[in-house]
Every structure is written in C-alpha cells, then in structure tokens.
Design an enzyme around this catalytic site. Sequence first.
Site, PDB file in Angstrom:
ATOM      1  N   SER A 139      45.744  37.935  48.361  1.00 37.99           N
ATOM      2  CA  SER A 139      46.522  37.647  47.343  1.00 37.99           C
ATOM      3  C   SER A 139      48.041  36.447  48.013  1.00 37.99           C
ATOM      4  O   SER A 139      47.557  35.802  48.922  1.00 37.99           O
ATOM      5  CB  SER A 139      47.454  39.547  47.259  1.00 37.99           C
ATOM      6  OG  SER A 139      47.771  38.839  46.430  1.00 37.99           O
ATOM      7  N   ASP A 281      38.652  38.869  38.951  1.00 41.30           N
ATOM      8  CA  ASP A 281      40.216  39.460  39.209  1.00 41.30           C
ATOM      9  C   ASP A 281      40.507  38.509  37.915  1.00 41.30           C
ATOM     10  O   ASP A 281      40.474  37.206  38.203  1.00 41.30           O
ATOM     11  CB  ASP A 281      40.062  37.843  40.892  1.00 41.30           C
ATOM     12  CG  ASP A 281      41.331  38.073  41.104  1.00 41.30           C
ATOM     13  OD1 ASP A 281      42.606  37.746  40.480  1.00 41.30           O
ATOM     14  OD2 ASP A 281      41.837  37.771  42.282  1.00 41.30           O
ATOM     15  N   HIS A 311      40.999  41.867  41.221  1.00 39.25           N
ATOM     16  CA  HIS A 311      41.981  41.268  42.297  1.00 39.25           C
ATOM     17  C   HIS A 311      42.615  42.346  43.569  1.00 39.25           C
ATOM     18  O   HIS A 311      42.856  41.663  44.825  1.00 39.25           O
ATOM     19  CB  HIS A 311      43.689  41.718  41.654  1.00 39.25           C
ATOM     20  CG  HIS A 311      44.416  40.263  42.692  1.00 39.25           C
ATOM     21  ND1 HIS A 311      44.358  38.759  42.877  1.00 39.25           N
ATOM     22  CD2 HIS A 311      45.953  40.772  43.630  1.00 39.25           C
ATOM     23  CE1 HIS A 311      45.568  38.533  43.738  1.00 39.25           C
ATOM     24  NE2 HIS A 311      45.906  39.839  44.132  1.00 39.25           N
TER      25      HIS A 311
END
Lengths: 330, 330
Positions: A139, A281, A311
């Site tokens: 991330s 995601d 995600h």
Amino acid sequence: MSAAITLPVGVELCHLPARFPLVHGGELVGGCLAYERQGPADAPTVVVLGGISAGRHVSAHARVPQRGFWDGLVGDGLSIDTRRHQVLAFDWLGGAGSSTAPADGEAFPFVDAADQARALWHLVDSLRLDRLQAIVGSSYGGMVAQHVAAQQPARVRRLACIGAAHRSHPQASAWRKVQRDVVELGLRAGDGRAALALARALALTTYRTPGELRERFEAPPRVDAAGLHYPVHDWLAARSADFVQHWNAEQFLCLNRSIDAHRIEPRSIIVPTWLLAFVGDQLVPPSEVRELALQLPELRAHRELRSRFGHDGFLKEPVAVGAFLREVLS
Amino acid sequence: MSAAITLPVGVELCHLPARFPLVHGGELVGGCLAYERQGPADAPTVVVLGGISAGRHVSAHARVPQRGFWDGLVGDGLSIDTRRHQVLAFDWLGGAGSSTAPADGEAFPFVDAADQARALWHLVDSLRLDRLQAIVGSSYGGMVAQHVAAQQPARVRRLACIGAAHRSHPQASAWRKVQRDVVELGLRAGDGRAALALARALALTTYRTPGELRERFEAPPRVDAAGLHYPVHDWLAARSADFVQHWNAEQFLCLNRSIDAHRIEPRSIIVPTWLLAFVGDQLVPPSEVRELALQLPELRAHRELRSRFGHDGFLKEPVAVGAFLREVLS
C-alpha cells in the site's frame, strides 16, 4: 544516532538532520524517525513498510510482544525469517506513530513518499548499513519502497511491492479528496473528531470489495424509533470510532495527501522488482500495477491474486502474501 | 385532478389524498405530485422513471423544448415512440422537483420507493388510465418501478428495470451513509451547502468506473502556491457546485435514505420483466441483478452490458439502452 531519552521498549529514535528539506517545499526542523528492529544486527536487512496505519512494529517478538500488522509473516521461521534477517521498520513522518508529526491543530509541511524514502536512507546510514537485502512495501509502504529503490539503487538488492502502483488512481484520489474535504469541513466547524471518523469510514469502504461486504452484511436493517439501522453502517461506525482514538485530523490529512501525490517514473526503478496485485482492489486496480510491470526494467515477477478483501489483501491474505515473500527472498 | 393554479408550461399537478400515509410511518399532508405527459392521451401509456436527479421532464418536445434526461430515447420515432405511446413521468416526492418536498431546514417524513409507487398509482387513477403498457425505470426509478408492478400487477403489462436490483447493496449503502453523515455534520455546523456539495462529490465518484476516470483524468496535477490540483478534483468540484444550485440538504437526505431502504421480494413481482445491468456498475453490481433475475417469476430477458460509464450507463449508453427499450416495447 539513537536518542538517549527514555522510550517504550523496542522503540529507537533516529534524529534527522536539523533541517530536513521536503520535495514539495518547506522543511522539517529537528525531525526524528521512530523505528524498531528484529533479528540479528549482523544479518542482511529487510525493510518492511505497511499501509498508513502500519508503523515500526511489524510483528510480535520477544522484546515487543504486542501484535503487529504482519504477525504470521515476519518472525522466526516465517516467510520473512528473523533468524536469517534483520527486519527494520519505522513510523511514517506525519503519521500517528512516534516519528515527527503534526500535533492537534498544527500546520505541517507536505510530506511526499519520496521524503519518507529519504528519511529511511538517513536511518540506514545512521545504522551503518551498507545495503538492504530487500525492501518490502505494501500500500503506501509500496509507494515509499519504490522511491527507496529509485534513490539509491546500488544499495537495494530486491524490491517487493504489494498493492502499490507508480501513481495514484483518479478514482482513489477522488475518494481521498472527499475525505480531506470532510476533515477540513469538520475542522472549520470545530468538529474535527466527528469529521475524521467520517473520513475514515469512507476510506474503509474502499479497502474491501463489494462481494465481501455483501457476504458480511446480508442482514436486513434493524428498525427502531430512530429509523433504520444497517449492519454495514454499524461496522463503519465502530471501526472509525476506534481509528480516531489513535489519529488526529492533521496526521490523517498529511498521509492522505502524500498518497495522492505519489508519482514515480517506472524506468527510474532499476532494482530487481517483484509485484503483487489484488484482483478486486478498488484503490490500486490491477490494471495500474500491470502498467507499472510493463515499464519496469528489472521486473522479476508480477503476480495477481483474486481476493475478496481487495486492497486489504496485504493484511488479510497471509498464505498468498507469505508465498510471495518467500519467492522474493529465496 | 390537475390543479387550477398557474404552472410552467407542461407541468401538471396531481393532488394526493389530504392525508397520504407512508410505509415507514408518518404521512404527507396536502401532498401533490408534479407530472408531465407527451404523446397522444388515448395511446397506451408508458411510465418513464429515471434516477434521483431525473424527474417529470423526460425529453424535449414541442411544449417543453428544454433538454430532458433521455433525449434521443423518447420522442417521435425514437425507442419510446411518442407517436404510438403516451409517456408519463413525475417528480419524486421529497426530491428537488415540483412535487411535495422539504424546504430548507424542514424535517420531512421517510419516503420509501413503495410510497413513490403508491403516489404514481394515485396519479394513474386520477388520469383515468386503466392500465400501463409499460413502466420503465432506471436506477432509483427502477426500484420504484418494481413496487409499481408489485402493487397492482394486473394493471402493468411490462416492467423494465435498468441498473436496479431488489435491494440496496451494502457497499453502496455504506457510501450513501457517509454522504448523509457529511450532510448532517454540515447542517450541525451551519455549513449545509458545502457539505451537500461534498456528499454529491462522493456520489459522483460512484456513478462511473475507475477506467473512465483514468482515461479522462490522466494528466498530472497542476502545482501552484496553494498546492497540488488534480484534474479529477476539479471535475468533482464543478459538478457538485452545479448540483447544490438545484437541491437542498433535506431533499438529498430524503431520497438518499429512500434508496438505502429499498427492499422488495422478487417473487412479488409477477409482471413480465426485462432487466438491464451494467458490468462496471459500482452501485448496483450485476451480481445483484443476476440474483433478482433468478427469482423473478416472469423474467422475459436479462441483459448485461459492459459500460465504461458504470451506473451512469442508463444516461450515457443511448444506443444499447435504446435497443433494450425497443425489445421491451416490441
């Protein structure tokens, strides 16, 4: 370079240069980075970076037994094996950890992912580490890791990015902009805490997939005198109330802006690179990671995993992420 | 039943019963429905219902030449042919049109999609129409159309739903809850207008697809003294500023809540039904429409169309929607 002041066990502090200029202008004055290490100090170093809510404490270990964000992946005999590697992680500049960050109501300069990377290099130098065996980022941490690799490629053997592309996506940026505007509306109105909870609730809706939410929140609404209450709304309220215990509005704004600003030229990343994207995601669509993959000069592997967690797959798919990490470090 | 008072050309008013009880409790007192008709009054009637921003004015015609929401689909010789059909449409109760709705700052009872349907039946009776040749609803209008068909199945020959399922999705409901909470935060803070713009901006991010936003907002941010400005943010700001010219916070809250509350038993819809879903729709995922299709006793067709416009496909895919409508009415 570690500070002599008393700190919680396991936390170490690295003072940045007295004036640390930032890429979008302004500077940090007297800034410092809070970090944590596991594993033998003389073993090859693996830097592990998570999302904006993650920080220096990657996983439980003898000195710091609290749960981390990657328990089950990092530890003795695990995918990132702390018998064979020293694991290094730090709290984000501007975030909710113990590194330099805005206090309640305080203005703070714009911190780019590239600034986080420069601060990490300062830490690596202060620890007298010659090079990194690997840097693994998920991330926001994946964005920072790209800059780490691009800034000093000769000192990074392997780069692994999970759920991160070379630029932010307009859809995700639109969601983040609404989050920031909500927080700023709340600050103007003297209700920053409620606004921060709302902004976090919106962020939460983008971390998972519609399929997962459908499965979990199938039940019809409860009805009472106050109206209809939907299970998914109760979840958002509980999770975001928890968040505002640990974050203030300015910290949230700082890292939220930093994600939007992420943009790096893939051809500048000349380190051997492994990519993992999650099908589903909503923040970093696999199509973006594919585009990064196509342009990376030293791509070693590009994996896509279908995950109902979207995600949040980097936190919720330990088996697949573990296999990916073993491949990176093998 | 049309009112004798002076109204803009083309608008007609139908007074609801003096007390019109609502399914979630409370009632409308002295409510009325604003509606518009095109085509021969003695031709078979097709009711056309759009999204929350749509209303009585479906398309430009001789008496009301302003653009509608389905120009190109409804008119002489078009997919819904106003030489062969009378087209009937109305403004939502509680919305931004000329039907009964809350004024600025006014509390308003909870209006369900089923209440909109009951109000429409009142209008149909007042016009002395025996039955409807078809009812065509998109988005919120599709939810209302399902209730119309379920309430008086013997009086509806065909039902067509575009981008609508039998219940709201938790992902979409989560987004709408954040929108309502933002508006309520703004109202508490005396800044309802800014909050309404923000809530609308969030709604806009869910109407399209990530792919469309990526294509349109590819450009890097502009940089000036105030910081970074992203093209997608400029678009959201412009579109939501336009929205707050026409809506107040209470109207937005009313219809937003109404969408969340939508839930109908598919087996209660015994009218011949045509469904159109958009692959890429983030608010009403095709999987939901598939589930509706499986349970409908009189399903005639179930079409899926891949659209880069996602939920807004009902407005932005006139060729495919037109073909679907011709199939429904053939």
